[in-house]
Design an enzyme around this catalytic site. Sequence first.
Site, PDB file in Angstrom:
ATOM      1  N   HIS A 222      -0.594  -9.010   8.693  1.00 17.10           N
ATOM      2  CA  HIS A 222       0.331  -9.886   9.410  1.00 17.10           C
ATOM      3  C   HIS A 222      -0.335 -11.132   9.990  1.00 17.10           C
ATOM      4  O   HIS A 222       0.365 -12.057  10.401  1.00 17.10           O
ATOM      5  CB  HIS A 222       1.003  -9.133  10.562  1.00 17.10           C
ATOM      6  CG  HIS A 222       1.846  -7.973  10.135  1.00 17.10           C
ATOM      7  ND1 HIS A 222       2.860  -8.092   9.225  1.00 17.10           N
ATOM      8  CD2 HIS A 222       1.812  -6.658  10.508  1.00 17.10           C
ATOM      9  CE1 HIS A 222       3.432  -6.902   9.051  1.00 17.10           C
ATOM     10  NE2 HIS A 222       2.804  -6.015   9.809  1.00 17.10           N
TER      11      HIS A 222
ATOM     12  N   ASP B 240       2.674  -0.567   2.717  1.00 17.23           N
ATOM     13  CA  ASP B 240       2.859  -0.366   4.147  1.00 17.23           C
ATOM     14  C   ASP B 240       4.352  -0.360   4.465  1.00 17.23           C
ATOM     15  O   ASP B 240       5.151  -0.976   3.751  1.00 17.23           O
ATOM     16  CB  ASP B 240       2.165  -1.526   4.872  1.00 17.23           C
ATOM     17  CG  ASP B 240       1.995  -1.333   6.356  1.00 17.23           C
ATOM     18  OD1 ASP B 240       3.003  -1.444   7.080  1.00 17.23           O
ATOM     19  OD2 ASP B 240       0.858  -1.120   6.809  1.00 17.23           O
TER      20      ASP B 240
ATOM     21  N   HIS C  33       5.730  -1.974   6.730  1.00 14.19           N
ATOM     22  CA  HIS C  33       6.080  -3.318   7.174  1.00 14.19           C
ATOM     23  C   HIS C  33       5.720  -4.342   6.096  1.00 14.19           C
ATOM     24  O   HIS C  33       4.700  -4.203   5.413  1.00 14.19           O
ATOM     25  CB  HIS C  33       5.345  -3.660   8.469  1.00 14.19           C
ATOM     26  CG  HIS C  33       5.631  -2.703   9.585  1.00 14.19           C
ATOM     27  ND1 HIS C  33       4.998  -1.482   9.683  1.00 14.19           N
ATOM     28  CD2 HIS C  33       6.473  -2.797  10.645  1.00 14.19           C
ATOM     29  CE1 HIS C  33       5.452  -0.856  10.770  1.00 14.19           C
ATOM     30  NE2 HIS C  33       6.343  -1.628  11.364  1.00 14.19           N
TER      31      HIS C  33
ATOM     32  N   ASP D  27       1.693   4.084   7.563  1.00 16.97           N
ATOM     33  CA  ASP D  27       2.885   4.180   8.402  1.00 16.97           C
ATOM     34  C   ASP D  27       4.158   4.400   7.596  1.00 16.97           C
ATOM     35  O   ASP D  27       5.248   4.485   8.163  1.00 16.97           O
ATOM     36  CB  ASP D  27       3.030   2.946   9.292  1.00 16.97           C
ATOM     37  CG  ASP D  27       2.991   1.640   8.525  1.00 16.97           C
ATOM     38  OD1 ASP D  27       2.865   1.675   7.282  1.00 16.97           O
ATOM     39  OD2 ASP D  27       3.066   0.577   9.161  1.00 16.97           O
TER      40      ASP D  27
END
Length: 379
Positions: free
Chosen positions: A142, A178, A180, A261
């Site tokens: 990110h 992931d 996200h 995650d």
Amino acid sequence: MNARLRPTTPLPHPLFIGHEIYRASTYGRWHPLRVPRVSTVMDLSRALGWLPRSVYVTSPRAKPAALTGWHTPDYVAALLRAEAEQAVSDAVRARHHLGTPSNPVFPEMFRRPATAAGGSLLAGELLAGGGVVFHPAGGTHHGMPDRASGFCFLNDPVLAIRSLRANGAARIAYIDIDAHHGDGVQHGFAEDPDTLVLSVHEAGLWPRTGALEDEGVGNVFNLPVPRLLNDDEMALIRDGLILPAVAAFRPDAIVLQCGADAVADDPLSHLSLSNNAHWQVVAGLMGMAPRLLVLGGGGYNPWSAGRLWTGVWATLNGHAIPPVLSEPAQQVLRGLVFQGNARGRNPDPAWFTTLRDVPRGGPVRDSVRADVARLAARF
């Protein structure tokens, strides 16, 4: 790495990049990254006899000048200053997103991400002649050029791709599983025709980017998936999208961001995958390019993240997953603490004795089939 020492032949065996800084460093008492992750993988792998000294590489810490290949000099300077002073001004917080609840001030706030970045930069050099590298501390996807974002102070996947390219890999496939969306990596390479950027992530989850319609110059593929995605749906995604996209792209190197995650036991997502789904993606990508770099990423349950990434290391080496862990390996898992979360107060007994989750299959929804087909039609 000195150019004279840069490998010119494939690595003889997979290498594991780690560091002891991750054992004691924490983002804060209540931050999701308060949990031990990389140290758990190291300890579990050693307890199982899978991490001899000959394959372990201590990560260097990236110097500020190496970071400004993508991050701005002002941001790197602000991050250094924030660590030294253990405080930030309102102006720095507003501009660079340092000192926020997500990206807090803590004692190693430069040294820890710079160590992860140094490992990813080193991986590009180690893979100059080909081979496999596992860097579980990497995957901070990110981070933006001028600001921290989503627990990520730096963007080591971007730096890894740049390092691979500097060391001979012209075409690079970046795959992100992931929970996200890898928004920072897409920001870095959406307009680069020599980089494939493919992200599979939970729809509607922060940062709420990565729409199915995003295309860049044609090598950006985003698959937002519905809640409760199961192993059978991920198998369809693997075989119908990920592997064919990589095969069509014909990369010189693959970078896999293998965020933990996305499994059912993680507190920050709503998917229903078992760790088998991640291991099968790893196995499928092996051999599809001369260079393979596997990074960590998200993962906020110490048992599920540690077990998943240890299984990734086993997969990369061809080690059989034992049905029941040895006593030393069980002691590693029994020694973990997960404060402030219901899963930590009531851990599944299987988290102490096994690596492999029970498979979490289920029906493949029509919406998943349709979205995979829509993206697959582009290559």
